[in-house]
Design a protein around this motif. Structure first.
Motif, short mmCIF file in Angstrom:
data_model
loop_
_atom_site.label_atom_id
_atom_site.label_comp_id
_atom_site.label_asym_id
_atom_site.label_seq_id
_atom_site.Cartn_x
_atom_site.Cartn_y
_atom_site.Cartn_z
N LEU A 23 0.84 -1.21 0.00
CA LEU A 23 0.00 0.00 0.00
C LEU A 23 0.87 1.26 0.00
O LEU A 23 0.58 2.23 -0.71
N LEU A 24 1.93 1.23 0.81
CA LEU A 24 2.83 2.38 0.88
C LEU A 24 3.57 2.58 -0.45
O LEU A 24 3.69 3.70 -0.94
N SER A 27 1.37 4.13 -3.07
CA SER A 27 1.27 5.59 -3.01
C SER A 27 2.41 6.23 -3.80
O SER A 27 2.21 7.21 -4.52
N ASN A 30 1.93 6.10 -7.63
CA ASN A 30 1.13 7.19 -8.21
C ASN A 30 2.02 8.35 -8.63
O ASN A 30 1.77 9.00 -9.66
N ASN A 86 -1.80 11.65 3.11
CA ASN A 86 -1.13 10.77 2.15
C ASN A 86 -1.10 9.32 2.63
O ASN A 86 -0.34 8.52 2.09
N PRO A 88 -2.19 5.73 2.51
CA PRO A 88 -2.84 5.01 1.42
C PRO A 88 -4.28 4.60 1.72
O PRO A 88 -4.57 4.08 2.80
N TYR A 110 -6.03 6.94 -7.81
CA TYR A 110 -5.00 6.95 -6.76
C TYR A 110 -5.19 5.82 -5.75
O TYR A 110 -4.27 5.04 -5.50
N PRO A 111 -6.38 5.67 -5.13
CA PRO A 111 -6.54 4.54 -4.22
C PRO A 111 -6.53 3.20 -4.93
O PRO A 111 -6.14 2.19 -4.34
N GLU A 114 -2.94 2.20 -5.21
CA GLU A 114 -2.47 1.80 -3.89
C GLU A 114 -2.97 0.41 -3.53
O GLU A 114 -2.20 -0.42 -3.01
#
Length: 292
Positions: A23-24, A27, A30, A86, A88, A110-111, A114
Motif C-alpha cells: 500500500l505504501l 502511493s 502514483n 497521504n 494510502p 489513486y486509491p 495503492e
C-alpha cells in the motif's frame, strides 16, 4: 527470535506486512505514473533544444522535477499534501475523495493503484512465502503496475523501467531464482525477436505500425525472468485479453477503431499470471492440444 525467523514461522503475518508495504509503495507508484512521463518529455525537449542551439549541457527545466521533489500538491489550488493526507486508501476515504483545501475531486485511480500495490504484494507473499524470490516478484509487480498505467495514458513503456528489469531478471537467474540461466537468455532473445518480427510483418502487410518497441522490450524482460517456455502462454493470454477488452471498449465505450490501444498492460497482466501459474498453464495447454 529474529524478525526473519518470526516471519518464516508466521506466514499470515508476512502476508499482512507485505500488503501494508505494498500500500505504501502503491502511493509512491502514483508519483511515478504521473511524473516519469513528464520528466522524460522535459529531458527529450531539453536535448532537442541543446542539439539545435549547439549549447553545452547545463541545468535545465528537466532537473527541476524528479520523483522526490517537489512535494505532491493539489493541481487545482497548489495545496501541499500533508503526511496525514497521504495515508494510502484511508486518507482518500476520510477526505471523501476531495482536496481538503479546495474540494477538488481526487481521481479514483489513486486509491486503486495503492490497492493494487498492496494486493499484489500480499499475493506474492502468499504464493512464494518468505523467500528471496518473493522480494524480487514484488519489485517486478510494482514496476509492472507503474509501466501499465503509463502505457495506458501515454502509449509509452519507459526504458528506465523495462531495461533495468530485463538485466535484473538475467542476474537473478544466474542463481536459478525463477528458471535456468540458459532459458532466461533464450527467453530474452526470443521475447524481443518474436514481437520484432510481428511488428515488421504487420507493417509490410498494412503499412501501419501495430505496436511500439517498448512492447518488444517488455516481452524480452519476461523472457529474462521466466524463461523462453513462458512466452507462448504470455503471448496467447495478452493477445486474447487485448482482443476482448478492445472489442468491449469499442462496443460499449464508444471508442473509435482508429485510436491506438496500448498493448503493454495486457502483456503485463499475462506475464504476471505466468509468474504465478505459468507451468500449470503450459501443462494444461499441452494436454488440451494432445501433445502430451
Amino acid at each position: 527470535m529474529t524478525l526473519t525467523v518470526y516471519l518464516q514461522a508466521h506466514p499470515g503475518v508476512f502476508i499482512l506486512c507485505a500488503g501494508i508495504l505494498g500500500l505504501l509503495i502503491g502511493s509512491f507508484l502514483n508519483v511515478v505514473i504521473h511524473r516519469l512521463p513528464l520528466m522524460l518529455q522535459a529531458e527529450w525537449r531539453d536535448q532537442c533544444t541543446q542539439l539545435l542551439a549547439g549549447e553545452e549541457e547545463g541545468p535545465t527545466p528537466a532537473d527541476e522535477l524528479n520523483l522526490i521533489r517537489p512535494r505532491s500538491r493539489c493541481p487545482e489550488c497548489g495545496h501541499g499534501i500533508t503526511a496525514l493526507e497521504n495515508v494510502p486508501v484511508i486518507s482518500y476515504l476520510c477526505l471523501r475523495g476531495r482536496c481538503s483545501a479546495c474540494g477538488t475531486h481526487i481521481p479514483l485511480r489513486y486509491p486503486i493503484v495503492e490497492l493494487l500495490g498492496g494486493l499484489m504484494a500480499a499475493g506474492v507473499a502468499w504464493h512464494f512465502g518468505f523467500v528471496p524470490a518473493a522480494a524480487a516478484a514484488m519489485l517486478l509487480g510494482w514496476a509492472l503496475i507503474a509501466a501499465s498505467f503509463i502505457d495506458f495514458d501515454h502509449q509509452l513503456l519507459p526504458d528506465s523501467i523495462t531495461l533495468p528489469l530485463l538485466w535484473l531478471g538475467l542476474g537473478l537467474n544466474l542463481f536459478g531464482t525463477f528458471t535456468t540461466l540458459e532459458a532466461a537468455v533464450i527467453g530474452a532473445i526470443a521475447g524481443y525477436g518474436i514481437l520484432w518480427l510481428v511488428f515488421h510483418a504487420f507493417r509490410l502487410l498494412t503499412g501501419k505500425e501495430g505496436m511500439g518497441y517498448g512492447d518488444f522490450k517488455l516481452l524480452a524482460m519476461f523472457g529474462a525472468w521466466l524463461g523462453w517456455h513462458a512466452l507462448p502462454a504470455i503471448i496467447l493470454l495478452s493477445s486474447l485479453a487485448g482482443a476482448v477488452i478492445g472489442i468491449v471498449l469499442i462496443a460499449l465505450g464508444g471508442r473509435e477503431r482508429s485510436l491506438p490501444i496500448p498493448f503493454g498492460p495486457y502483456l503485463a497482466l499475462a506475464g504476471w499470471i505466468a509468474l504465478f501459474w505459468g507451468d500449470e498453464l503450459n501443462r494444461a495447454y499441452l494436454q488440451w492440444s494432445g501433445l502430451v
